[in-house]
Design an enzyme around this catalytic site. Structure first.
Site, PDB file in Angstrom:
ATOM      1  N   LYS A   1       9.826 -14.266  -2.222  1.00 29.68           N
ATOM      2  CA  LYS A   1       8.603 -15.031  -2.510  1.00 29.68           C
ATOM      3  C   LYS A   1       8.882 -16.514  -2.775  1.00 29.68           C
ATOM      4  CE  LYS A   1       6.218 -10.973  -4.262  1.00 29.68           C
ATOM      5  NZ  LYS A   1       5.583 -10.289  -5.376  1.00 29.68           N
TER       6      LYS A   1
ATOM      7  N   ASP B   1      -0.735 -12.525  -6.169  1.00 28.09           N
ATOM      8  CA  ASP B   1      -0.253 -11.660  -7.267  1.00 28.09           C
ATOM      9  C   ASP B   1      -0.903 -12.066  -8.583  1.00 28.09           C
ATOM     10  OD1 ASP B   1       1.523 -10.109  -5.799  1.00 28.09           O
ATOM     11  OD2 ASP B   1       3.227 -11.442  -6.167  1.00 28.09           O
TER      12      ASP B   1
END
Ligand code: NDP
Length: 264
Positions: A63, A99
């Site tokens: 990420k 997220d």
């Protein structure tokens, strides 16, 4: 046909293809969603374009790497420095972090003034930033020092597991396990320390899902409300698909919720 994928390593366990493909099918979109074992983030740009993808999810451990190769990061992902969704826009890669909102939707509306986050990796960053955006006071504790620099640079109060005893009497409305400890069926902190922290707290949240989790078991024993990461996964997926196909989240939600209940 549009193609989407999820990149990560390991990736075989990912539930994202099931969630996304079902919603795409129900929405009548001519697209498919696959999974891709990414062994290295080197040369990712070329790979992304050569696969003909319209968008992708990014999972562990890439990420942060992929955030660095995006042409632009939009929204809270800029502050987090990690992206879990990317979209092709002309010849550019645009990064997003869903997220953070995926986490926050689990606790929206609850009376939370302060939070303790255990862990200092990419997901801890996402959780810390969305809590701060919602005026919740955040303290971070991590096993080792290095990853705490990101948080100290942004004026968060930080502790390592060596000096966390200084805050064991603090009353936290929520304690969030954003470490990977539950993958190995371990606690993120010593049992006694965690017990003291739980004695003063209301909610325990573990980002992990789908497996037995000692952290939440102990929290339940101590009478805390316990939440695992399964709905975070669902909500981040709804937000990501909305970005991929430019359709309102409310239209995607019932389909993803339906398939999510079946594959739980
Ligand atoms: P990172 O690898 O970036 O960070 C891991 C963190 O966990 C580090 O701070 C590390 O400490 C700490 N850690 C690892 N093992 C232990 C242990 N045994 N005891 C104490 N601390 C430990 O991971 P991410 O932040 O990306 O992800 C963390 C977890 O969150 C993963 O389990 C992931 O699956 C889950 N997750 C769930 C999501 C969902 O949708 N439900 C979304 C994103 C993540 P140190 O710095 O000392 O190494």
């Amino acid at each position: 046909m549009e193609i989407f994928t999820v990149f990560g390593n390991p990736i075989y366990h990912s539930k994202s293809p099931l969630l996304h493909n079902y919603a795409l099918y129900k929405l009548g979109i001519n697209a498919k969603y696959t999974r891709y074992l990414l062994k290295s983030s080197k040369d990712f740009r070329n790979l992304f374009f050569s696969l003909g993808l319209s968008g992708a999810n990014i999972t562990l451990p890439y990420k942060e790497d992929i955030a660095n190769i995006c042409d632009e990061i939009r929204g809270i992902g800029q502050k987090i420095g990690a992206v879990n969704a990317i979209v092709k826009e002309n010849d550019k890669i645009i990064g997003y972090n869903t997220d953070a909102i995926g986490f926050y939707k689990n606790i929206e509306g609850k009376n939370i003034q302060n939070a303790l986050i255990l862990g200092a990796g990419g997901s801890a960053r996402a959780v810390a930033m969305i809590l701060r955006e919602n005026n919740i006071n955040v303290i971070i504790a991590n096993r080792s020092k290095e990853k705490l620099t990101f948080f100290r640079d942004r004026y968060f109060e930080t502790y390592t597991n060596d000096n966390i005893n200084k805050i064991t009497n603090t009353k936290f409305d929520i304690i969030i396990n954003a470490t990977s400890s539950s993958i190995n069926n371990e606690l993120p902190l010593e049992y006694e320390i965690l017990q003291s922290l739980f004695s003063n707290s209301k909610i325990a949240f573990d980002l992990m899902y789908g497996i037995r989790c000692k952290f939440l078991e102990l929290a339940k024993e101590k009478g805390l409300e316990s939440i695992d990461g399964s709905k975070m996964l669902l909500y981040q997926a709804i937000s990501a698909l909305s970005l991929f196909i430019n359709i309102d989240e409310e239209r995607i939600k019932p389909h993803m919720e339906y398939i999510y209940k079946i594959i739980q």
